[in-house]
Motif scaffolding. Structure first.
Motif, PDB file in Angstrom:
ATOM      1  N   SER A  79       0.846  -1.200   0.000  1.00 17.15           N
ATOM      2  CA  SER A  79       0.000   0.000   0.000  1.00 17.15           C
ATOM      3  C   SER A  79       0.877   1.244   0.000  1.00 17.15           C
ATOM      4  N   THR A  80       0.525   2.209  -0.904  1.00 14.38           N
ATOM      5  CA  THR A  80       1.389   3.371  -1.115  1.00 14.38           C
ATOM      6  C   THR A  80       0.549   4.596  -1.413  1.00 14.38           C
ATOM      7  N   VAL A  81       1.059   5.771  -0.927  1.00 17.47           N
ATOM      8  CA  VAL A  81       0.491   7.051  -1.339  1.00 17.47           C
ATOM      9  C   VAL A  81       1.498   7.650  -2.320  1.00 17.47           C
ATOM     10  N   TYR A  82       1.073   7.849  -3.574  1.00 17.28           N
ATOM     11  CA  TYR A  82       1.922   8.410  -4.619  1.00 17.28           C
ATOM     12  C   TYR A  82       1.679   9.924  -4.709  1.00 17.28           C
TER      13      TYR A  82
ATOM     14  N   MET B  26       4.451  17.772  -3.557  1.00 12.52           N
ATOM     15  CA  MET B  26       3.385  17.358  -2.632  1.00 12.52           C
ATOM     16  C   MET B  26       3.835  16.275  -1.642  1.00 12.52           C
ATOM     17  N   VAL B  27       5.131  16.184  -1.379  1.00  9.44           N
ATOM     18  CA  VAL B  27       5.629  15.116  -0.511  1.00  9.44           C
ATOM     19  C   VAL B  27       5.107  15.249   0.921  1.00  9.44           C
ATOM     20  N   GLN B  28       5.020  16.479   1.450  1.00  7.00           N
ATOM     21  CA  GLN B  28       4.518  16.646   2.819  1.00  7.00           C
ATOM     22  C   GLN B  28       3.058  16.253   2.924  1.00  7.00           C
ATOM     23  N   ALA B  29       2.294  16.624   1.923  1.00  5.28           N
ATOM     24  CA  ALA B  29       0.875  16.247   1.924  1.00  5.28           C
ATOM     25  C   ALA B  29       0.732  14.730   1.843  1.00  5.28           C
ATOM     26  N   ALA B  30       1.573  14.071   1.029  1.00  6.22           N
ATOM     27  CA  ALA B  30       1.521  12.612   0.908  1.00  6.22           C
ATOM     28  C   ALA B  30       1.871  11.949   2.237  1.00  6.22           C
ATOM     29  N   ASN B  31       2.881  12.488   2.927  1.00 11.06           N
ATOM     30  CA  ASN B  31       3.255  11.915   4.226  1.00 11.06           C
ATOM     31  C   ASN B  31       2.123  12.053   5.234  1.00 11.06           C
TER      32      ASN B  31
ATOM     33  N   LYS C 278      -1.140  14.488 -12.177  1.00  8.19           N
ATOM     34  CA  LYS C 278      -0.076  15.282 -11.573  1.00  8.19           C
ATOM     35  C   LYS C 278      -0.585  16.403 -10.677  1.00  8.19           C
ATOM     36  N   ASP C 279      -1.905  16.464 -10.435  1.00  6.92           N
ATOM     37  CA  ASP C 279      -2.442  17.519  -9.588  1.00  6.92           C
ATOM     38  C   ASP C 279      -3.078  16.991  -8.311  1.00  6.92           C
ATOM     39  N   ARG C 280      -2.876  15.730  -8.023  1.00 10.42           N
ATOM     40  CA  ARG C 280      -3.484  15.122  -6.831  1.00 10.42           C
ATOM     41  C   ARG C 280      -2.676  13.942  -6.324  1.00 10.42           C
ATOM     42  N   LEU C 281      -3.008  13.468  -5.141  1.00 12.89           N
ATOM     43  CA  LEU C 281      -2.382  12.288  -4.549  1.00 12.89           C
ATOM     44  C   LEU C 281      -3.135  11.053  -4.992  1.00 12.89           C
ATOM     45  N   THR C 282      -2.430   9.937  -5.135  1.00 13.23           N
ATOM     46  CA  THR C 282      -3.052   8.682  -5.531  1.00 13.23           C
ATOM     47  C   THR C 282      -2.730   7.643  -4.471  1.00 13.23           C
ATOM     48  N   VAL C 283      -3.789   7.055  -3.901  1.00 15.79           N
ATOM     49  CA  VAL C 283      -3.626   6.022  -2.881  1.00 15.79           C
ATOM     50  C   VAL C 283      -3.967   4.681  -3.513  1.00 15.79           C
ATOM     51  N   ILE C 284      -3.027   3.716  -3.444  1.00 12.79           N
ATOM     52  CA  ILE C 284      -3.295   2.362  -3.927  1.00 12.79           C
ATOM     53  C   ILE C 284      -3.162   1.410  -2.745  1.00 12.79           C
TER      54      ILE C 284
END
Length: 199
Positions: free
Chosen positions: A153-156, A161-166, A186-192
């Motif tokens: 499981s990963t947040v891309y 946007m690295v701080q937002a992903a963390n 490229k304008d949002r975070l992707t959670v898989i």
């Protein structure tokens, strides 16, 4: 009235005789006076027994005797022992490490949107996690299944946007963040989500 020259010689010889007698008497006094004190425990090492020295002069004779210095008496010293009393409070030691820095929280108005994808056979997992993200203050713009191979499981995140992903990963209980793949927006975070997700 002048004395004959022979009288002067008698006076000098008498004076020498008196000095010799005084020297012998002084030597006997020193010899018998120190005889009972010949213990080496009372004398510092390297000193000799005092000897009188007589200096003949034109006047009365003088006897000078050297006296050994007394050894200073010192009491045996023992190191004082200190025993800590049971009533003394002991202060707890403070940790030397600096406190861990708290992760920064991004205000809800500045958070990017996110999409949540399910890469497991579990039905409804993406919807469940999207609801959890919304409760934590995130905007979720899409929920779907992911077709492809993802190892865990990963947040891309896209660039910047690295701080937002963390933060999103912490909020959802996802253990990994990585830069976005080429086929991701490229304008949002992707959670898989994969089979390891237990959040």
């Amino acid at each position: 009235m002048r004395r004959p020259k022979g009288d002067k010689g008698q006076v000098l010889s008498s004076l020498v005789a008196v000095i010799a007698v005084v020297a012998v008497v002084g030597g006997l006094l020193v010899l018998f006076g120190t005889r009972g004190h010949e213990s080496s425990a009372d004398e510092p090492k390297g000193t000799s027994t005092p000897k009188p020295s007589a200096k003949p002069s034109g006047g009365p004779s003088t006897i000078v005797a050297s006296v050994p210095p007394k050894k200073p008496t010192t009491a045996p010293t023992t190191a004082p022992t200190t025993v800590p009393s049971a009533t003394q409070p002991t202060e707890p030691t403070q940790p030397t490490q600096p406190p861990a820095t708290r992760p920064t929280t991004i205000p809800a108005a500045e958070r990017p949107a996110a999409e949540v994808y399910n890469n497991t056979p579990r039905k409804g997992l993406a919807d469940q996690v999207a609801g959890r993200a919304r409760q934590a203050g995130w905007t979720v713009t899409g929920v779907d299944n992911w077709h492809g191979k993802v190892v865990e499981s990963t947040v891309y995140y896209p660039p910047g946007m690295v701080q937002a992903a963390n933060q999103l990963a912490r909020d959802l209980g996802v253990g990994r963040t990585k830069p976005a793949l080429d086929n991701m927006k490229k304008d949002r975070l992707t959670v898989i989500l994969t089979a390891d997700y237990t959040g």
